[in-house]
Write a protein that holds these residues in place. Structure first.
Motif, PDB file in Angstrom:
ATOM      1  N   ILE A  29      -3.671  -2.169  -6.851  1.00 27.34           N
ATOM      2  CA  ILE A  29      -2.246  -1.990  -7.158  1.00 27.34           C
ATOM      3  C   ILE A  29      -1.443  -3.156  -6.591  1.00 27.34           C
ATOM      4  O   ILE A  29      -0.584  -3.726  -7.270  1.00 27.34           O
ATOM      5  N   ALA A  30      -1.720  -3.510  -5.331  1.00 29.64           N
ATOM      6  CA  ALA A  30      -1.004  -4.616  -4.690  1.00 29.64           C
ATOM      7  C   ALA A  30      -1.227  -5.919  -5.450  1.00 29.64           C
ATOM      8  O   ALA A  30      -0.280  -6.686  -5.688  1.00 29.64           O
ATOM      9  N   ASP A  31      -2.446  -6.173  -5.841  1.00 26.03           N
ATOM     10  CA  ASP A  31      -2.781  -7.391  -6.589  1.00 26.03           C
ATOM     11  C   ASP A  31      -2.019  -7.439  -7.912  1.00 26.03           C
ATOM     12  O   ASP A  31      -1.435  -8.470  -8.270  1.00 26.03           O
ATOM     13  N   GLU A  32      -2.005  -6.322  -8.619  1.00 26.96           N
ATOM     14  CA  GLU A  32      -1.305  -6.277  -9.909  1.00 26.96           C
ATOM     15  C   GLU A  32       0.206  -6.465  -9.737  1.00 26.96           C
ATOM     16  O   GLU A  32       0.849  -7.150 -10.540  1.00 26.96           O
ATOM     17  N   LEU A  33       0.784  -5.852  -8.712  1.00 23.21           N
ATOM     18  CA  LEU A  33       2.217  -6.029  -8.474  1.00 23.21           C
ATOM     19  C   LEU A  33       2.554  -7.489  -8.196  1.00 23.21           C
ATOM     20  O   LEU A  33       3.532  -8.029  -8.728  1.00 23.21           O
ATOM     21  N   LEU A  34       1.745  -8.144  -7.375  1.00 24.07           N
ATOM     22  CA  LEU A  34       2.004  -9.550  -7.057  1.00 24.07           C
ATOM     23  C   LEU A  34       1.771 -10.459  -8.261  1.00 24.07           C
ATOM     24  O   LEU A  34       2.518 -11.410  -8.479  1.00 24.07           O
ATOM     25  N   ARG A  35       0.731 -10.188  -9.036  1.00 20.86           N
ATOM     26  CA  ARG A  35       0.483 -11.012 -10.232  1.00 20.86           C
ATOM     27  C   ARG A  35       1.608 -10.831 -11.252  1.00 20.86           C
ATOM     28  O   ARG A  35       2.026 -11.790 -11.892  1.00 20.86           O
ATOM     29  N   GLN A  75       5.828   6.060  -6.721  1.00 23.76           N
ATOM     30  CA  GLN A  75       5.706   5.624  -5.330  1.00 23.76           C
ATOM     31  C   GLN A  75       6.518   4.374  -4.998  1.00 23.76           C
ATOM     32  O   GLN A  75       6.627   4.008  -3.832  1.00 23.76           O
ATOM     33  N   LEU A  76       7.088   3.718  -5.982  1.00 25.07           N
ATOM     34  CA  LEU A  76       7.775   2.451  -5.754  1.00 25.07           C
ATOM     35  C   LEU A  76       8.883   2.557  -4.715  1.00 25.07           C
ATOM     36  O   LEU A  76       9.020   1.689  -3.849  1.00 25.07           O
ATOM     37  N   GLU A  77       9.686   3.606  -4.770  1.00 23.19           N
ATOM     38  CA  GLU A  77      10.783   3.762  -3.801  1.00 23.19           C
ATOM     39  C   GLU A  77      10.257   3.908  -2.377  1.00 23.19           C
ATOM     40  O   GLU A  77      10.824   3.346  -1.440  1.00 23.19           O
ATOM     41  N   THR A  78       9.181   4.649  -2.211  1.00 23.63           N
ATOM     42  CA  THR A  78       8.574   4.796  -0.887  1.00 23.63           C
ATOM     43  C   THR A  78       8.118   3.447  -0.367  1.00 23.63           C
ATOM     44  O   THR A  78       8.398   3.078   0.774  1.00 23.63           O
ATOM     45  N   TRP A  79       7.409   2.692  -1.215  1.00 23.45           N
ATOM     46  CA  TRP A  79       6.897   1.384  -0.794  1.00 23.45           C
ATOM     47  C   TRP A  79       8.038   0.408  -0.516  1.00 23.45           C
ATOM     48  O   TRP A  79       7.961  -0.388   0.414  1.00 23.45           O
ATOM     49  N   LEU A  80       9.100   0.486  -1.302  1.00 21.48           N
ATOM     50  CA  LEU A  80      10.268  -0.369  -1.052  1.00 21.48           C
ATOM     51  C   LEU A  80      10.890  -0.059   0.305  1.00 21.48           C
ATOM     52  O   LEU A  80      11.240  -0.976   1.056  1.00 21.48           O
ATOM     53  N   SER A  81      11.035   1.209   0.617  1.00 22.17           N
ATOM     54  CA  SER A  81      11.659   1.560   1.899  1.00 22.17           C
ATOM     55  C   SER A  81      10.770   1.160   3.075  1.00 22.17           C
ATOM     56  O   SER A  81      11.267   0.720   4.112  1.00 22.17           O
ATOM     57  N   LEU A  82       9.461   1.279   2.932  1.00 25.44           N
ATOM     58  CA  LEU A  82       8.553   0.913   4.018  1.00 25.44           C
ATOM     59  C   LEU A  82       8.506  -0.596   4.259  1.00 25.44           C
ATOM     60  O   LEU A  82       8.287  -1.036   5.387  1.00 25.44           O
TER      61      LEU A  82
END
Length: 171
Positions: A29-35, A75-82
């Motif tokens: 997931i992290a790889d895809e978001l960054l790409r 989950q995007l909002e959770t990850w953004l806040s963290l």
């Protein structure tokens, strides 16, 4: 015995080999978001720092052991806040890692997900990358290009975390 986020390679649950599915899924997931964000070349250390910081965030925020069943959008909002600038992310990571290590000790079984997360965390803490000094006034106030300004050695997590945060925003 199989553990949270793990399956045997043949799908029978025989325990011959456990696959760190939760960590691999978080890293994917992290790889895809960054790409998708196209913020830096995937072969760069900066990309790795962003991917590892984001993968740790994703993996450690999965408190219910449902990582492989989550929908990224929810989950995007959770990850953004963290990953936000004003959050004590590194303290949160240390606390969550300690909790997972204690849980693994109690269960007595293998914890390949945790081992990969610990390796990523070690790399993020111990590796320093040369990055622009955002606190300095380049050239005494004169306009200078990004590559020409002052640089400082920065822990990889301090560079990777905002890259991961930005990648989530761009998604």
């Amino acid at each position: 015995m199989l553990h949270r986020g793990q399956e045997s390679t043949d799908g029978t649950g025989g325990g011959e080999l456990t696959v760190p599915m939760a960590w691999l899924y978080a890293e994917y997931i992290a790889d895809e978001l960054l790409r998708t964000g196209d913020l830096m070349p995937p072969t760069s250390f900066e990309f790795r720092a962003g991917r590892d910081a984001l993968a740790l965030t994703i993996f450690l925020s999965d408190t219910d052991g449902e990582l492989s069943g989550i929908r990224v959008v929810t989950q995007l909002e959770t990850w953004l806040s963290l990953t936000a600038y004003d959050q004590p992310w590194q303290d949160w990571v240390r606390e969550r890692m300690a909790g997972l290590a204690a849980e693994a000790d109690r269960s007595g079984g293998p914890a390949p997900d945790l081992e990969l997360a610990e390796a990523a965390w070690r790399w993020l803490q111990e590796t320093e990358l040369l990055a622009p000094d955002l606190n300095a006034v380049p050239g005494g106030g004169a306009l200078v290009g990004e590559d020409e300004g002052p640089k400082v050695w920065t822990p990889a997590w301090q560079l990777g975390l905002p890259l991961g945060h930005l990648a989530i925003h761009l998604f």
